[in-house]
Write a protein that holds these residues in place. Structure first.
Motif, mmCIF file in Angstrom:
data_model
loop_
_atom_site.group_PDB
_atom_site.id
_atom_site.type_symbol
_atom_site.label_atom_id
_atom_site.label_comp_id
_atom_site.label_asym_id
_atom_site.label_seq_id
_atom_site.Cartn_x
_atom_site.Cartn_y
_atom_site.Cartn_z
ATOM 1 N N SER A 124 0.826 -1.199 0.000
ATOM 2 C CA SER A 124 0.000 0.000 0.000
ATOM 3 C C SER A 124 0.861 1.251 0.000
ATOM 4 N N LYS A 125 0.281 2.319 -0.465
ATOM 5 C CA LYS A 125 0.946 3.621 -0.375
ATOM 6 C C LYS A 125 0.688 4.258 0.991
ATOM 7 N N ILE A 126 -0.186 3.627 1.776
ATOM 8 C CA ILE A 126 -0.477 4.084 3.136
ATOM 9 C C ILE A 126 0.520 3.411 4.075
ATOM 10 N N TYR A 127 1.216 4.194 4.870
ATOM 11 C CA TYR A 127 2.205 3.653 5.794
ATOM 12 C C TYR A 127 1.763 3.857 7.234
ATOM 13 N N ALA A 128 2.066 2.881 8.069
ATOM 14 C CA ALA A 128 1.806 2.994 9.502
ATOM 15 C C ALA A 128 3.049 3.585 10.155
ATOM 16 N N LYS A 129 2.833 4.538 11.018
ATOM 17 C CA LYS A 129 3.949 5.113 11.765
ATOM 18 C C LYS A 129 3.954 4.480 13.146
ATOM 19 N N ILE A 130 5.027 3.779 13.445
ATOM 20 C CA ILE A 130 5.151 3.090 14.724
ATOM 21 C C ILE A 130 6.122 3.870 15.593
ATOM 22 N N ILE A 131 5.660 4.215 16.755
ATOM 23 C CA ILE A 131 6.463 5.022 17.674
ATOM 24 C C ILE A 131 7.248 4.093 18.597
ATOM 25 N N LYS A 132 8.541 4.326 18.678
ATOM 26 C CA LYS A 132 9.382 3.587 19.603
ATOM 27 C C LYS A 132 9.854 4.551 20.680
ATOM 28 N N THR A 133 9.821 4.085 21.891
ATOM 29 C CA THR A 133 10.276 4.908 23.009
ATOM 30 C C THR A 133 11.525 4.273 23.615
ATOM 31 N N PRO A 134 12.240 5.021 24.437
ATOM 32 C CA PRO A 134 13.428 4.446 25.088
ATOM 33 C C PRO A 134 13.068 3.281 26.015
ATOM 34 N N PHE A 135 11.786 3.149 26.359
ATOM 35 C CA PHE A 135 11.352 2.115 27.289
ATOM 36 C C PHE A 135 10.902 0.843 26.568
ATOM 37 N N ASP A 136 10.889 0.861 25.230
ATOM 38 C CA ASP A 136 10.471 -0.316 24.456
ATOM 39 C C ASP A 136 11.446 -1.466 24.672
ATOM 40 N N THR A 137 10.885 -2.662 24.729
ATOM 41 C CA THR A 137 11.685 -3.873 24.814
ATOM 42 C C THR A 137 12.220 -4.190 23.425
ATOM 43 N N HIS A 138 13.438 -4.668 23.351
ATOM 44 C CA HIS A 138 14.023 -5.046 22.069
ATOM 45 C C HIS A 138 13.175 -6.159 21.438
ATOM 46 N N TYR A 139 13.122 -6.165 20.105
ATOM 47 C CA TYR A 139 12.294 -7.114 19.355
ATOM 48 C C TYR A 139 12.557 -8.555 19.777
ATOM 49 N N PHE A 140 13.819 -8.961 19.882
ATOM 50 C CA PHE A 140 14.131 -10.358 20.215
ATOM 51 C C PHE A 140 13.804 -10.670 21.671
ATOM 52 N N ASP A 141 13.963 -9.691 22.577
ATOM 53 C CA ASP A 141 13.555 -9.893 23.968
ATOM 54 C C ASP A 141 12.051 -10.141 24.042
ATOM 55 N N ARG A 142 11.300 -9.314 23.326
ATOM 56 C CA ARG A 142 9.834 -9.444 23.307
ATOM 57 C C ARG A 142 9.421 -10.780 22.684
ATOM 58 N N LEU A 143 10.097 -11.185 21.616
ATOM 59 C CA LEU A 143 9.804 -12.446 20.936
ATOM 60 C C LEU A 143 10.071 -13.631 21.866
ATOM 61 N N ARG A 144 11.223 -13.616 22.551
ATOM 62 C CA ARG A 144 11.543 -14.698 23.484
ATOM 63 C C ARG A 144 10.499 -14.800 24.589
ATOM 64 N N LYS A 145 10.076 -13.661 25.097
ATOM 65 C CA LYS A 145 9.093 -13.659 26.188
ATOM 66 C C LYS A 145 7.732 -14.157 25.699
ATOM 67 N N GLN A 146 7.267 -13.644 24.557
ATOM 68 C CA GLN A 146 5.944 -14.014 24.056
ATOM 69 C C GLN A 146 5.864 -15.473 23.633
ATOM 70 N N LEU A 147 6.966 -16.016 23.105
ATOM 71 C CA LEU A 147 6.946 -17.395 22.631
ATOM 72 C C LEU A 147 7.486 -18.399 23.654
ATOM 73 N N GLY A 148 7.878 -17.891 24.809
ATOM 74 C CA GLY A 148 8.337 -18.762 25.877
ATOM 75 C C GLY A 148 9.673 -19.436 25.593
ATOM 76 N N TRP A 149 10.522 -18.765 24.812
ATOM 77 C CA TRP A 149 11.837 -19.309 24.530
ATOM 78 C C TRP A 149 12.741 -19.125 25.745
ATOM 79 N N SER A 150 13.778 -19.883 25.829
ATOM 80 C CA SER A 150 14.810 -19.769 26.879
ATOM 81 C C SER A 150 14.255 -20.019 28.269
ATOM 82 N N LYS A 151 13.308 -20.924 28.372
ATOM 83 C CA LYS A 151 12.792 -21.271 29.713
ATOM 84 C C LYS A 151 13.345 -22.566 30.160
#
Length: 151
Positions: A124-151
């Motif tokens: 699409s020519k329509i783009y979503a603007k995603i805001i990142k803050t200094p408090f955001d969790t890193h993508y891989f940290d969030r992925l590990r937590k949501q998928l229960g990896w490294s338990k």
């Protein structure tokens, strides 16, 4: 001609009857496959950890410009997910003999597809603007937590 926008995925399936769906998928006018399956998911990287993942599709990092095509419960064991560049033009042709096929956009909007309908999916020519803050969790940290990896 109807226009639907999706952030996560498009899903094509039977509207009512639970039986195999026969659909042809073309990438840039070249036949990819004729799928015999319960449904077909075309996912963005943001949607790769949702329905496509639960249907056996891969996880696509959010900074990758691509699409994932994932057949849902394919009849053939050789029908697998494929990752495409997001500059590709995807065409899905519903040559199935019934008129009970529906396309869903992010599970929010839908429309009935008639016999012989062609669905064209492109960036699409329509783009979503995603805001990142200094408090955001890193993508891989969030992925590990949501998928229960490294338990």
């Amino acid at each position: 001609c109807i226009r639907l926008n999706a952030f996560n995925e498009f899903f094509i399936s039977r509207s009512n009857i639970s039986r195999l769906l026969m659909i042809n998928v073309f990438i840039d006018k070249e036949l990819l496959n004729t799928y015999s399956c319960d449904g077909l998911i075309v996912s963005t990287p943001m949607g790769s950890t949702a329905y496509s993942l639960s249907a056996g599709g891969p996880i696509l990092n959010s900074n990758v410009n691509g699409y994932i095509i994932t057949p849902v419960s394919p009849f053939s064991l050789s029908s697998r997910s494929i990752v495409l560049n997001d500059s590709s033009k995807i065409e899905v042709i519903c040559d199935d003999s019934s008129n009970d096929i529906t396309i869903y956009a992010d599970g929010q909007q839908s429309d009935i597809l008639l016999l012989g309908s062609t669905v064209t999916i492109s960036k699409s020519k329509i783009y979503a603007k995603i805001i990142k803050t200094p408090f955001d969790t890193h993508y891989f940290d969030r992925l590990r937590k949501q998928l229960g990896w490294s338990k």
